[in-house]
Design an enzyme around this catalytic site. Structure first.
Site, short mmCIF file in Angstrom:
data_model
loop_
_atom_site.label_atom_id
_atom_site.label_comp_id
_atom_site.label_asym_id
_atom_site.label_seq_id
_atom_site.Cartn_x
_atom_site.Cartn_y
_atom_site.Cartn_z
N LYS A 26 -4.28 -9.84 -1.78
CA LYS A 26 -3.45 -9.46 -2.92
C LYS A 26 -2.23 -10.36 -3.09
O LYS A 26 -1.82 -10.69 -4.21
CB LYS A 26 -3.04 -7.99 -2.77
N LYS B 98 -13.14 -10.13 6.48
CA LYS B 98 -12.47 -8.96 5.90
C LYS B 98 -13.34 -7.71 6.05
O LYS B 98 -14.41 -7.61 5.43
CB LYS B 98 -12.18 -9.21 4.42
N LYS C 267 1.76 -12.94 3.69
CA LYS C 267 2.91 -12.77 2.80
C LYS C 267 3.82 -13.99 2.85
O LYS C 267 4.26 -14.49 1.80
CB LYS C 267 3.68 -11.49 3.16
N GLY D 166 0.80 -1.22 0.00
CA GLY D 166 0.00 0.00 0.00
C GLY D 166 0.83 1.27 0.00
O GLY D 166 0.42 2.29 -0.56
N ASN D 167 2.04 1.23 0.62
CA ASN D 167 2.86 2.43 0.68
C ASN D 167 3.42 2.82 -0.69
O ASN D 167 3.94 3.92 -0.86
CB ASN D 167 4.01 2.24 1.68
#
Length: 320
Positions: free
Chosen positions: A213, A129, A275, A12-13
């Site tokens: 994602k 979510k 991740k 996101g960054n």
């Protein structure tokens, strides 16, 4: 020599730095593009994926604010498609600008991507979510009774709607994405985890869900036969005992070692855990493949084996 093909999953960054305006997000993406074009200059083919949490959240708020009989709010899958187009458009412009500055002539294309999920995925029985605006308990209860949607209290800030987060089983456009890469294009795809769809007798149908994602990026990397998956985040490496006196940086690590750390509860759900799970899944598909988890600033160094956490099946070095 065969060119390297890499899927790069942006955190996101890479898109947003606290300012939600279109101008600020486009500036952030231009900085990101400068680092991604470094891969192109090294002769590496890239497929770019990205998150969309803040952006689709804002779209949902806008839809709710304008909702009326004459202008009904769009469903979640459609809002996801909107965010894919918006972020892809910004990124195409940013990449084009940097490529032009460096005298590189490559097409940049965004593929609005549908991701197939299993309608029997257990995630549909336990929506987790959070999406959209916050409501009071009374408001949430009233809407739940009227629509059947599920709401949960969110860290003392109010009640939010929650939706399922099923695992991807196929990327509908993966062959098109791969063909574009083989033709020399830079492809932006599976934005926000892709648009979740299920297979029916009539064809694919969008559903109210959000796909992680990193899992979607892993599935895409597998299907296009990528050499590496790079998952970019806010830290340079994966750590165990993060921010504790016993903190340890993970560099080259096998999937078995990483599974042991998962079993030991070292990674937070909703943060580093997905991740590292996606990293394991990709590395398991082929002993010649690797996943790298690192920051955007160190991404190119990481693909050259100079930084980041590198996850492989047996710990053997791959990709120089």
């Amino acid at each position: 020599m065969k060119k390297q093909k890499v899927v790069i999953a942006l955190g996101g960054n890479a898109i947003q730095s606290g300012d939600a305006t279109a101008e600020a997000q486009q500036r952030a993406l231009e900085k990101t593009a400068r680092q991604l074009v470094d891969f192109i200059e090294k002769g590496i083919d890239i497929i770019i994926s990205h998150g969309n949490g803040p952006q689709v959240g804002n779209i949902l708020l806008q839809q709710a604010a304008a909702d009326s009989v004459k202008n009904p709010a769009m469903p979640l899958d459609t809002c996801g498609a909107m965010s894919q187009g918006m972020i892809g458009y910004w990124m195409q412009n940013a990449m084009d600008k940097v490529l032009k500055e460096r005298g590189i002539f490559r097409n940049v294309v965004t593929v609005v991507t549908r991701v197939v999920v299993d309608q029997n995925d257990p995630a549909f029985l336990n929506p987790t979510k959070p999406i959209g605006p916050f409501y009071s308990k009374a408001e949430a209860q009233k809407m739940s009774e009227a629509t059947g949607t599920v709401f949960k209290e969110d860290a003392g800030r109010g009640w939010r709607r929650v939706v399922p987060s099923p695992k991807p089983v196929n990327i509908q456009e993966h062959s098109v994405i791969n063909a574009l890469v083989e033709q020399g294009s830079i492809v932006i795809s599976v934005g926000g985890g892709g648009i979740p769809v299920v297979e029916t007798e009539e064809g694919l149908v969008g559903i109210e869900a959000v796909i992680d994602k990193d899992f979607a990026s892993q599935k895409l990397a597998e299907l296009v036969d990528a050499d590496a998956l790079i998952i970019l985040t806010a830290v340079d490496n994966v750590y165990i005992d993060f921010n504790k006196p016993t903190q340890k940086k993970l560099e080259d690590i096998t999937i078995e070692e990483l599974k042991a750390y998962i079993k030991g509860g070292h990674f937070a759900e909703g943060s580093m855990l997905p991740k590292v799970e996606a990293a394991i899944q990709f590395a398991e598909t082929n002993p010649e493949r690797k996943t790298i988890i690192t920051s955007l600033d160190l991404a190119l160094n990481a693909i050259e084996g100079k930084s980041g956490t590198v996850v492989t099946l047996k710990g053997a070095p791959v990709l120089s």
